[in-house]
Motif scaffolding. Structure first.
Motif, PDB file in Angstrom:
ATOM      1  N   HIS A 259      36.685  47.693  29.254  1.00  0.00           N
ATOM      2  CA  HIS A 259      37.627  46.578  29.479  1.00  0.00           C
ATOM      3  C   HIS A 259      39.039  46.969  29.043  1.00  0.00           C
ATOM      4  CE1 HIS A 259      35.087  43.137  30.746  1.00  0.00           C
ATOM      5  NE2 HIS A 259      34.129  43.833  30.169  1.00  0.00           N
ATOM      6  N   ASN A 263      42.326  47.528  31.610  1.00  0.00           N
ATOM      7  CA  ASN A 263      43.584  46.802  31.428  1.00  0.00           C
ATOM      8  C   ASN A 263      44.767  47.761  31.345  1.00  0.00           C
ATOM      9  OD1 ASN A 263      42.385  44.258  31.431  1.00  0.00           O
ATOM     10  ND2 ASN A 263      42.017  44.274  29.231  1.00  0.00           N
ATOM     11  N   SER A 266      45.396  49.257  34.764  1.00  0.00           N
ATOM     12  CA  SER A 266      45.935  48.255  35.683  1.00  0.00           C
ATOM     13  C   SER A 266      47.427  48.058  35.475  1.00  0.00           C
ATOM     14  CB  SER A 266      45.189  46.928  35.489  1.00  0.00           C
ATOM     15  OG  SER A 266      45.750  45.910  36.276  1.00  0.00           O
ATOM     16  N   PHE A 454      32.448  40.855  34.496  1.00  0.00           N
ATOM     17  CA  PHE A 454      33.653  41.397  35.114  1.00  0.00           C
ATOM     18  C   PHE A 454      34.346  40.392  36.023  1.00  0.00           C
ATOM     19  CE2 PHE A 454      31.178  45.287  34.297  1.00  0.00           C
ATOM     20  CZ  PHE A 454      32.115  45.985  33.549  1.00  0.00           C
ATOM     21  N   SER A 458      40.441  38.411  32.712  1.00  0.00           N
ATOM     22  CA  SER A 458      40.510  39.293  31.555  1.00  0.00           C
ATOM     23  C   SER A 458      41.559  38.851  30.548  1.00  0.00           C
ATOM     24  CB  SER A 458      40.818  40.730  32.018  1.00  0.00           C
ATOM     25  OG  SER A 458      42.024  40.750  32.760  1.00  0.00           O
ATOM     26  N   SER A 465      40.785  38.859  37.465  1.00  0.00           N
ATOM     27  CA  SER A 465      39.594  39.170  36.680  1.00  0.00           C
ATOM     28  C   SER A 465      39.568  40.667  36.404  1.00  0.00           C
ATOM     29  CB  SER A 465      38.337  38.759  37.458  1.00  0.00           C
ATOM     30  OG  SER A 465      38.166  39.583  38.604  1.00  0.00           O
ATOM     31  N   THR A 466      38.651  41.060  35.515  1.00  0.00           N
ATOM     32  CA  THR A 466      38.521  42.484  35.217  1.00  0.00           C
ATOM     33  C   THR A 466      38.123  43.262  36.461  1.00  0.00           C
ATOM     34  OG1 THR A 466      37.880  41.967  32.941  1.00  0.00           O
ATOM     35  CG2 THR A 466      37.341  44.169  33.755  1.00  0.00           C
ATOM     36  N   LYS A 469      41.057  43.999  38.698  1.00  0.00           N
ATOM     37  CA  LYS A 469      41.799  45.158  38.198  1.00  0.00           C
ATOM     38  C   LYS A 469      41.054  46.450  38.507  1.00  0.00           C
ATOM     39  CE  LYS A 469      44.074  42.603  34.476  1.00  0.00           C
ATOM     40  NZ  LYS A 469      44.330  42.524  33.024  1.00  0.00           N
TER      41      LYS A 469
END
Length: 488
Positions: A259, A263, A266, A454, A458, A465-466, A469
């Motif tokens: 995660h 991030n 992304s 996921f 996030s 959302s994760t 990304k």
């Protein structure tokens, strides 16, 4: 060791071929004192190396009291060895005792007889002298090391061989491990685990992300291992438990690492690799297939879907109430839909966030920010009608369906459209499908089904959302690869 008799005036020594025997001094204080008196040396005290030769003893069998303490120690050691051997046989199942009492007594009796035989043998040999013990040891050594005694051991050669073996083992471990050294000179291994074409591209990505990873506290995994773990998660769609075993960490560490790295990629990698090119750059590298028909083509768009395991958290009760009850609607409801924009050169220039599959293409295109990228005069090309012509026209751009005649697209009826419209449509359709397929094949996590953790947002300040990304990161990584798919 050469022993000499300590009795005053005795010159006997242990020499090869002598028939004399030499005895240690007893440990019993009283007997030891009588031996010292027999030596007849004033103020003399024996040490561990002091010996008496056999000429000072009566030529009769030695009594049990004359036995050397060393013999008792040998007996104790032999009994201990017997106990250890029996225990080992029992563990291996070769000395498994019988269940009934009679069998147990039989096994115990055999064991007692065996120990008694060893004790008798040791007792008889306890009367032997130091000379006999040393001779037996020397004979055994001579038998075992006959070859090494003749030729001196070359320790330098042994050391070199051990160093060479150690180096080979280290290289073997490095090759099997997931480390920088194991990937540095193996492009196929890099491609298999990360999807990137070679180690240079992987190192470039690491260099780009490293400054943003300083705040990540993870004593178990290095920065490179965190990136590699995340890429393996995207590339091979491995379960978190599998990655935990491979990297020797807990499953929670894998989850947090993925995660956090998603991030970071992304916010850092996506803006660098997924961007809207300038008009000059587009026209400069426009494929020959579009130079005559659509010279102002800025992007080719289409939609693709990814199934998920459970309903995403963005589903509201109102959406559930208006959902059609047909099987087809339920199928589209259980997928995430994305709008993707591909440049004629084959790179991804835009990826939307995911929405439920029952949302129309028009709603997705108008709500994902795609229209804001268009400039007046741009041509948006698609292989099918997405019903966004008016929305694109509002930005001063044109929406074209590949293969449709210019006059037909503008609402003018013509009797003889060009004959190559169908081939152009097929070419554009294959172009987008090939890029989408390439991204999904390179990063198997995009094939789904998406796990529910996921699909939640996030960050509180972001509507991504994760997994949204992850899709964008996968497209960015795909753009870094050499194998782009230009329009034919």
């Amino acid at each position: 060791m050469v022993h000499t008799c300590v009795v005053a005036g005795c010159r006997n020594r242990r020499t090869p071929g002598t028939t004399l025997s030499f005895y240690r001094f007893p440990r019993d204080p009283e007997r030891k004192q009588r031996w010292i008196a027999a030596v007849n040396r004033e103020g003399w005290v024996p040490n561990d190396g002091s010996r008496l030769c056999s000429t000072h003893f009566i030529s009769a069998p030695l009594s049990p009291e004359m036995k050397e303490p060393g013999a008792l120690e040998i007996l104790d050691k032999q009994e201990a060895r017997v106990e250890a051997a029996n225990a080992l046989l029992f563990l291996q199942g070769q000395g498994r005792p019988v269940v009934d009492v009679q069998g147990q007594e039989k096994l115990a009796g055999e064991k007692e007889k065996e120990q008694q035989a060893i004790a008798e043998e040791s007792g008889s040999s306890s009367l032997s002298t130091d000379e006999d013990d040393d001779d037996s040891v020397s004979e055994s050594k001579k038998g075992k090391f006959a070859q090494t005694s003749d030729a001196p051991v070359k320790f330098d050669d042994m050391l070199k061989a051990l160093k060479k073996e150690n180096q080979a083992l280290r290289e073997s471990v490095d090759k099997m491990s997931l480390s920088e050294n194991s990937l540095r000179n193996d492009a196929e291994k890099v491609k298999f685990y990360t999807g990137l074409p070679n180690y240079f591209v992987l190192e470039t990505v690491m260099w780009l992300l490293a400054p943003h990873m300083d705040g990540m506290k993870n004593v178990k995994l290095s920065k490179f291992q965190q990136l590699l773990l995340t890429l393996m998660r995207l590339r091979l769609d491995l379960r978190n438990q599998d990655l935990a075993y491979r990297f020797g960490v807990k499953i929670g560490t894998v989850t947090r690492t993925v995660h956090r790295m998603v991030n970071i990629m992304s916010s850092t990698l996506v803006p660098t690799a997924v961007f809207w090119p300038s008009r000059a750059e587009l026209r400069k590298n426009l494929p020959a297939a579009l130079r005559s028909s659509h010279p102002d083509c800025a992007v080719i768009i289409d939609c693709f879907t990814v199934p998920f395991e459970e309903p995403v958290s963005r589903v509201t009760q109102q959406q559930q109430r208006v959902l059609p009850a047909s099987q087809e609607a339920r199928t589209t409801y259980n997928v995430l839909k994305y709008l993707i924009g591909v440049a004629p050169q084959g790179v991804v220039t835009f990826v939307s966030r995911g929405v439920l599959g029952n949302v129309s293409d028009k709603s997705l295109a108008e709500g994902c920010g795609f229209l804001c990228k268009l400039l007046p005069g741009d041509v948006v090309l698609a292989s099918r009608d997405l019903n966004i012509g008016e929305s694109v026209a509002a930005r001063g751009a044109l929406f074209r369906i590949a293969g449709s005649y210019q006059g037909e697209a503008d609402g003018i009826s013509e009797s003889s459209p060009p004959a190559d419209t169908s081939s152009e449509t097929a070419s554009v359709q294959r172009h987008v499908e090939r890029v989408i397929s390439m991204v999904k094949q390179r990063y198997a996590m995009l094939t789904g089904p998406v796990e529910s953790p996921f699909t939640t947002a996030s960050e509180r300040t972001s509507n991504l959302s994760t997994f949204d990304k992850i899709v964008q990161v996968a497209c960015a990584l795909n753009n870094l690869c050499i194998s782009a798919a230009p329009l034919e």
